[in-house]
Write a protein that holds these residues in place. Structure first.
Motif, PDB file in Angstrom:
ATOM      1  N   UNK A 196     -73.489   7.042  40.980  1.00  0.00           N
ATOM      2  CA  UNK A 196     -73.350   7.437  42.379  1.00  0.00           C
ATOM      3  C   UNK A 196     -72.181   6.717  43.039  1.00  0.00           C
ATOM      4  N   UNK A 197     -71.906   5.497  42.604  1.00  0.00           N
ATOM      5  CA  UNK A 197     -70.882   4.677  43.248  1.00  0.00           C
ATOM      6  C   UNK A 197     -69.539   4.690  42.524  1.00  0.00           C
ATOM      7  N   UNK A 198     -69.576   4.737  41.220  1.00  0.00           N
ATOM      8  CA  UNK A 198     -68.356   4.662  40.415  1.00  0.00           C
ATOM      9  C   UNK A 198     -68.162   6.003  39.701  1.00  0.00           C
ATOM     10  N   UNK A 199     -67.079   6.660  40.015  1.00  0.00           N
ATOM     11  CA  UNK A 199     -66.798   7.958  39.406  1.00  0.00           C
ATOM     12  C   UNK A 199     -66.657   7.780  37.900  1.00  0.00           C
ATOM     13  N   UNK A 200     -67.523   8.435  37.157  1.00  0.00           N
ATOM     14  CA  UNK A 200     -67.601   8.257  35.714  1.00  0.00           C
ATOM     15  C   UNK A 200     -67.347   9.598  35.034  1.00  0.00           C
ATOM     16  N   UNK A 201     -66.319   9.638  34.208  1.00  0.00           N
ATOM     17  CA  UNK A 201     -65.988  10.899  33.523  1.00  0.00           C
ATOM     18  C   UNK A 201     -66.933  11.160  32.362  1.00  0.00           C
ATOM     19  N   UNK A 202     -67.164  10.143  31.531  1.00  0.00           N
ATOM     20  CA  UNK A 202     -68.037  10.272  30.366  1.00  0.00           C
ATOM     21  C   UNK A 202     -69.068   9.158  30.422  1.00  0.00           C
ATOM     22  N   UNK A 203     -70.338   9.519  30.278  1.00  0.00           N
ATOM     23  CA  UNK A 203     -71.419   8.528  30.341  1.00  0.00           C
ATOM     24  C   UNK A 203     -72.120   8.463  28.992  1.00  0.00           C
ATOM     25  N   UNK A 204     -72.232   7.244  28.439  1.00  0.00           N
ATOM     26  CA  UNK A 204     -72.949   7.020  27.185  1.00  0.00           C
ATOM     27  C   UNK A 204     -74.129   6.091  27.454  1.00  0.00           C
ATOM     28  N   UNK A 205     -75.362   6.548  27.249  1.00  0.00           N
ATOM     29  CA  UNK A 205     -76.515   5.668  27.444  1.00  0.00           C
ATOM     30  C   UNK A 205     -76.585   4.622  26.329  1.00  0.00           C
ATOM     31  N   UNK A 206     -77.249   3.507  26.631  1.00  0.00           N
ATOM     32  CA  UNK A 206     -77.417   2.473  25.612  1.00  0.00           C
ATOM     33  C   UNK A 206     -78.658   1.648  25.911  1.00  0.00           C
ATOM     34  N   UNK A 207     -78.932   0.665  25.054  1.00  0.00           N
ATOM     35  CA  UNK A 207     -80.036  -0.279  25.229  1.00  0.00           C
ATOM     36  C   UNK A 207     -81.383   0.425  25.115  1.00  0.00           C
ATOM     37  N   UNK A 208     -81.438   1.484  24.316  1.00  0.00           N
ATOM     38  CA  UNK A 208     -82.676   2.252  24.215  1.00  0.00           C
ATOM     39  C   UNK A 208     -83.322   2.187  22.831  1.00  0.00           C
ATOM     40  N   UNK A 209     -82.749   1.390  21.915  1.00  0.00           N
ATOM     41  CA  UNK A 209     -83.343   1.277  20.589  1.00  0.00           C
ATOM     42  C   UNK A 209     -83.422   2.618  19.895  1.00  0.00           C
ATOM     43  N   UNK A 210     -84.640   3.033  19.541  1.00  0.00           N
ATOM     44  CA  UNK A 210     -84.852   4.325  18.866  1.00  0.00           C
ATOM     45  C   UNK A 210     -85.336   5.411  19.838  1.00  0.00           C
ATOM     46  N   UNK A 211     -85.399   5.103  21.117  1.00  0.00           N
ATOM     47  CA  UNK A 211     -85.960   6.050  22.093  1.00  0.00           C
ATOM     48  C   UNK A 211     -84.884   7.031  22.564  1.00  0.00           C
ATOM     49  N   UNK A 212     -84.469   7.917  21.677  1.00  0.00           N
ATOM     50  CA  UNK A 212     -83.439   8.893  22.027  1.00  0.00           C
ATOM     51  C   UNK A 212     -83.880   9.828  23.158  1.00  0.00           C
ATOM     52  N   UNK A 213     -85.128  10.342  23.163  1.00  0.00           N
ATOM     53  CA  UNK A 213     -85.535  11.200  24.287  1.00  0.00           C
ATOM     54  C   UNK A 213     -85.468  10.487  25.627  1.00  0.00           C
ATOM     55  N   UNK A 214     -85.835   9.197  25.660  1.00  0.00           N
ATOM     56  CA  UNK A 214     -85.767   8.456  26.912  1.00  0.00           C
ATOM     57  C   UNK A 214     -84.351   8.355  27.440  1.00  0.00           C
TER      58      UNK A 214
END
Length: 243
Positions: A196-214
């Motif tokens: 919402x604050x920083x314009x982000x072109x590409x977002x990669x989630x992380x810190x989720x271990x094996x929880x890909x659906x999350x």
């Protein structure tokens, strides 16, 4: 340029003649510790090799990385200073960086920003691309367990750390940021506040271990803010960074 997902918060950036490995914890193979995209490919990749670690927590720093110097004598280590403080490495092992510090040479520029846990987050400028790796920077709270005061403090601390990032980098090309369902029902709040604050072109989630659906559940919100969401589905997955 390519972005490789290694595991958990571990990523690698493959640029022209430069490789950057960030927050290595485990390699991408599920069968053996010394197999996967790092050992089978990246450690042999021609060009300069940099290894960054945002803090000493074992899911962000594996001392094994120091042994890679035997394979790649030219390797450059840039570690958060808490890794030295907690004696996970020695003074001569790395260039140590704390909030506000900059590492810069002919290949890349790395600026350290704050964290709401331990260590730093990284803003990396590499070949005209600006990438942000959050380390353990997040709005860490557990709504079902925390008191209202604790939740307010966690949010205030997080938003305070975002301010200098926003001032320096109102737009980032690639953001790697925690999306960890173990926090409970509001686990995406920090990621929401970031994009919402920083314009982000590409977002990669992380810190989720094996929880890909999350992690993948953040996709609709990210796309509503104009982000291209990297839908990570397995260890060792690679994405072309096209802007």
């Amino acid at each position: 340029m390519k972005l490789d997902y290694i595991y958990h918060s571990g990523f690698a950036i493959e640029a022209d003649g430069v490789t950057v490995i960030i927050d290595y914890y485990k390699d991408s193979s599920e069968e053996a510790n010394n197999k996967g995209i790092v050992h089978d490919s990246l450690l042999q990749r021609p060009g300069s090799l940099y290894v960054l670690s945002s803090h000493f927590h074992p899911d962000h720093f594996n001392k094994e990385v120091l042994s890679w110097k035997e394979i790649r004598p030219d390797i450059q280590y840039i570690f958060s200073k808490d890794i030295l403080k907690h004696r996970r490495a020695q003074a001569g092992d790395a260039f140590y960086i704390r909030k506000g510090d900059v590492y810069e040479n002919g290949d890349l520029r790395i600026q350290a920003f704050g964290s709401t846990d331990i260590g730093v987050s990284f803003l990396i400028d590499l070949q005209g691309i600006r990438l942000f790796h959050a380390g353990d920077l997040n709005n860490w709270h557990w709504n079902e367990e925390s008191t209202p005061e604790e939740i307010r403090k966690a949010e205030g601390d997080f938003l305070a750390e975002l301010k200098p990032i926003l001032q320096t980098a109102p737009l980032v090309d690639v953001a790697m940021f925690p999306v960890d369902r173990r926090m409970g029902r509001d686990y995406m709040r920090g990621a929401e506040q970031f994009v919402e604050r920083i314009k982000t072109t590409i977002f990669a989630p992380m810190h989720f271990g094996e929880d890909y659906p999350g992690a993948q559940a953040f996709r609709p919100f990210a796309e509503s803010k104009g982000c291209h969401f990297l839908n990570i589905t397995h260890r060792g997955e690679s994405f072309n960074i096209i802007l």
